[in-house]
Design a protein around this motif. Sequence first.
Motif, short mmCIF file in Angstrom:
data_model
loop_
_atom_site.label_atom_id
_atom_site.label_comp_id
_atom_site.label_asym_id
_atom_site.label_seq_id
_atom_site.Cartn_x
_atom_site.Cartn_y
_atom_site.Cartn_z
N TYR A 77 0.83 -1.21 0.00
CA TYR A 77 0.00 0.00 0.00
C TYR A 77 0.86 1.26 0.00
O TYR A 77 0.61 2.21 -0.76
CB TYR A 77 -0.93 -0.01 1.22
CG TYR A 77 -1.39 1.36 1.64
CD1 TYR A 77 -2.35 2.05 0.90
CD2 TYR A 77 -0.86 1.98 2.77
CE1 TYR A 77 -2.76 3.32 1.28
CE2 TYR A 77 -1.27 3.24 3.16
CZ TYR A 77 -2.22 3.90 2.41
OH TYR A 77 -2.61 5.17 2.77
N LEU A 78 1.89 1.28 0.86
CA LEU A 78 2.77 2.46 0.91
C LEU A 78 3.48 2.68 -0.41
O LEU A 78 3.65 3.82 -0.86
CB LEU A 78 3.79 2.30 2.04
CG LEU A 78 3.25 2.30 3.47
CD1 LEU A 78 4.38 2.06 4.47
CD2 LEU A 78 2.52 3.59 3.79
N ALA A 79 3.88 1.57 -1.06
CA ALA A 79 4.55 1.70 -2.35
C ALA A 79 3.61 2.22 -3.43
O ALA A 79 3.99 3.04 -4.27
CB ALA A 79 5.13 0.34 -2.76
N ILE A 80 2.35 1.75 -3.41
CA ILE A 80 1.36 2.26 -4.36
C ILE A 80 1.12 3.75 -4.12
O ILE A 80 1.07 4.55 -5.06
CB ILE A 80 0.05 1.47 -4.25
CG1 ILE A 80 0.26 0.02 -4.67
CG2 ILE A 80 -1.05 2.12 -5.09
CD1 ILE A 80 -0.94 -0.87 -4.39
N LYS A 81 1.01 4.11 -2.86
CA LYS A 81 0.75 5.51 -2.51
C LYS A 81 1.89 6.41 -2.97
O LYS A 81 1.67 7.55 -3.41
CB LYS A 81 0.56 5.63 -0.99
CG LYS A 81 0.12 7.00 -0.52
CD LYS A 81 -0.13 6.97 0.99
CE LYS A 81 -0.60 8.34 1.48
NZ LYS A 81 -0.83 8.34 2.93
N ALA A 82 3.11 5.89 -2.89
CA ALA A 82 4.28 6.68 -3.29
C ALA A 82 4.62 6.50 -4.77
O ALA A 82 5.62 7.04 -5.24
CB ALA A 82 5.48 6.28 -2.44
N ASN A 83 3.80 5.75 -5.50
CA ASN A 83 4.04 5.46 -6.92
C ASN A 83 5.41 4.84 -7.14
O ASN A 83 6.15 5.21 -8.07
CB ASN A 83 3.90 6.74 -7.76
CG ASN A 83 2.46 7.24 -7.80
OD1 ASN A 83 1.53 6.45 -7.71
ND2 ASN A 83 2.29 8.55 -7.91
N THR A 84 5.77 3.89 -6.30
CA THR A 84 7.06 3.21 -6.44
C THR A 84 6.94 1.71 -6.56
O THR A 84 7.95 1.01 -6.62
CB THR A 84 7.97 3.53 -5.24
OG1 THR A 84 7.34 3.08 -4.03
CG2 THR A 84 8.26 5.02 -5.14
#
Length: 720
Positions: A77-84
Motif C-alpha cells: 500500500y505504501l509503495a502504491i501511494k508513493a508510486n514506487t
Amino acid sequence: MKNKFLIPVLVAILSYSCFLIAPLSKNNGIESHETRKKKRNSLHSGADKQLSSWFWEKGYPNPANISRKYQESWKEYLAIKANTLQLINSGQVRTEGMGNWTDVGPKVFGGRILTLAISPVAAASGNNTIFAGSASGGIWKTYTNGIGATAWQPVTTGLPVLGVSSIVYHPTDTMILLAGTGEVYRVDTVINGGNNSDQLGNIGRNVWKTRGTYGIGILRSANGGNTWSHVVIKDTSDLAGIQQIRFDPTNSSIVYACGTDGVYKSTDAGASFTKMVTLTNVRDMVINPANNQEILVSCGNLDRTDKGLWRSANGGTSFTKLTPAGFPTASQYKGFVTLSIAGTGSPYTIFAGVGKGDVTTSNSYGSETEVYTSTNFGNSWSAISMASGTSDHCSYQAWYSHCITPHPTAGGTSTSRFFGAGVNKYLFTLSGSWTKSSVGSGGSTMGTYLSPGSQEGGTTYVHSDVHDIQFLPGSTSTAYFATDGGVFRTTNANGSAASMTFASCNGGLQVHQFYPSAAQSRSNPTLFVGGLQDNNVIRSRGTTWARVIGGDGGPCMFKPDNEAILLGSTDTRGVSRSSDSGKNYGANVLSYLGSLSTPNDDRTSFMAPMAISAANTNRWYVGSDNIHISTNAGSTFTGSGVPGTSYIEALHKPAVAIGVSDLNANKLYVSVSPFAQNTASWGLYYNPPANIRKSTNGGTSFATAATGLPDRIFTDFAVS
C-alpha cells in the motif's frame, strides 16, 4: 493502473471487522438485543461469531503467516501511494490515485475500546490527556477528558495498527508511552482451516475460532504520542497480541509485556525488549511491590490444559506453574484470568477475576464464583464470601471481556472496594462480607437524533462488555470505563452504587465496525443507514445520528426506485421493514434464528446477506443456507421461520454474500461458507470447499458458478 476489461462477475475480496451486545430499549416492535439474546442460545453473545468471520475470510483455507501477509500488504500500500511499486511481470511502476475521502461519522456513538491510559499530570486547563486503544480503529487521544463534540482525534503511528489491547504511560515521564497491538482471544494451532481434533473438540459456540485482529508487536513514543517507534516486531505465522504491559512499581526502567507467545522484559523503559520465557497466551500480570523479583502471570483460556497461574521468583528469568489451594482448576473455567494488586503495604492483596462463565450444552448459564483473593502472592487463594448470590461479573463473556479495578486510597488502593465488570457492571464492597451492587444500568437512547458529544442514554447508562476501568490519577471519584460501546465516565465513583452517574465520552471517536451492506440514498447524500457491530442499526440525516434498531446492526438496503422502503437487519437473519426511509420499523419480516425452541444459528451467517436487483425492485433476496425470497418489496419472505431443505448448496453452508444482475432479477450469485457452528455439540460443522453458487431461475435451483476458482471465502460481488 486502470482496469482494461469488463468481466461478467468481479469477485472482490473485501473484509469487515466485527463486534457485541448491550441492553437496549425496544423500538417500534423491534426487540432489544438484551431481550433477544435471552431467547437465542441462552446468553451467548455474537462476539465469537464476528471474530471467526473476520479470521476465516482472510485466513481460509490456510492461515499460515497471516500476520506476515498483513504487514506485506501494508508495505505494498505504501509503495502504491508513493508510486514506487514495481509490477513483477512488466517491470512498470504502478500508479494509482488513492481517492479523496472525508470522514463523515458517526462521531456520536462509541465503538469497541479495549484499553485506556490516562496521563498522571493534568494540563493547566485541568484536563488529563487520555489515550484509547480500539479493536480495529487504532489509537485515539483526547485532551479534554473525553468531554465535547470533538474530544477525540486519531493518533498517527505510521504503522499498520488496528487492534490495540494495552497502552501505558511511563510512571514519571509523561512523554513516554507504550502500546501493545493485536486483539487475540485464542492462539491454538489451526491446521487446514481448523479441521483438526484440537479445534473441533473445543467448548463454546464458535468460541474456538475467536482469533481477533492483527498485532504487529509493541510501539513506543518518546514525545507524548506524536511519533512512534516499533520496538518489538511481531511478524509471525499466527496472529500475535501484546495483551498487557506493566511497569515495575519500584523501578520505572523495567517494563514487562504479556504476549500471546510469552513474557517480554525491558530494562530501558521500553526502548528495547527481550523475550524471557515462552508461554501460551499470557493474559495479565502483577509485580510484587515488596519484592520486584516476584511476578505472577495468568495464561491461557478455553480448553488449553496449561492455562492457569505461573510465577517467577527471579524477575522474569523463569516461571513455574502454580497449583495453589483455593484457586479454580483449569477444568473449572473457560475464560482468562485478570489480575489486580491492592493495598497500601505488605502483605498486598491480589484480586483475580476468573472467567468461569460459559453457556452450557443445555443452553443455560449459571451464576459463578469468579473473584478470588490472595495475600501471599498466589500461594493460596480464597473466593470472596458474598452476603448473597455469587461474584459473577464475567458471565458468558468470560473468554472475551472482563476486568477488576480496586478503588484508589491514600498511599495505594483499597482491598475492600472495587469495580468488577464484564457483561455485568458491579461495585463490590466489603463490610463483614462482600456485597455487589449494579452500576451503569439502563439502555442507550433509541430513535433520537444526537450530535457529537451528546449523552447517549440515561445518566446511569454504560454499555455492556467492559474491557478496562481506569481511575483519573490522584482521584478517588473519577473513573473511566472502556467498553464495546466506547468510553464512559463517572465523577462519583466514591459514592454508593445507587448514586453513581455516568457520562458518554465519545464525541469525535470513530472506531465503529460496520457490516456490509450499508444503505446509502441515491438522492440524498446525507441519508445513510447502516449496521454496527454491537451498536445497533444507525441512521444519519447529516451531522446527527440516531439508533433505530437495537442489537447488533446488520445489512441494510433501500428500494432503488422508492427510498421510502428500506430493509434493516440484525444478527442471524433478523430482518425488518421500514416504509419511512428507515426512521421506524415494523415487526420482523424474517425472524432471527437461534431461540431456545429453534436453535438454528448453525444455518446462517451471523449477519445474513441481502440483495436486490434493479431489474425488479420488488424482488429481494436474503441468505441463510437457504435463499429467502420476497416478491413484494420486502413485505413478506419465503421461509420466514426455520429454513427448509432447499439448500443453496448444503445444510450448514450459509450464504456470506449475494450478487444479483441489474439486468435480470432471476440471475444471482451466492458465496457460501464452509463453516457453521454446531448447536448440538458446541463444535463445528466444517464442509469444504468454500464455493460460489449460481441461479438463473430466481433461486429455485443452484449450480456451482464456475470451476477453477480458488478455495477462498468470497465476500462481495459486482455483476457487470
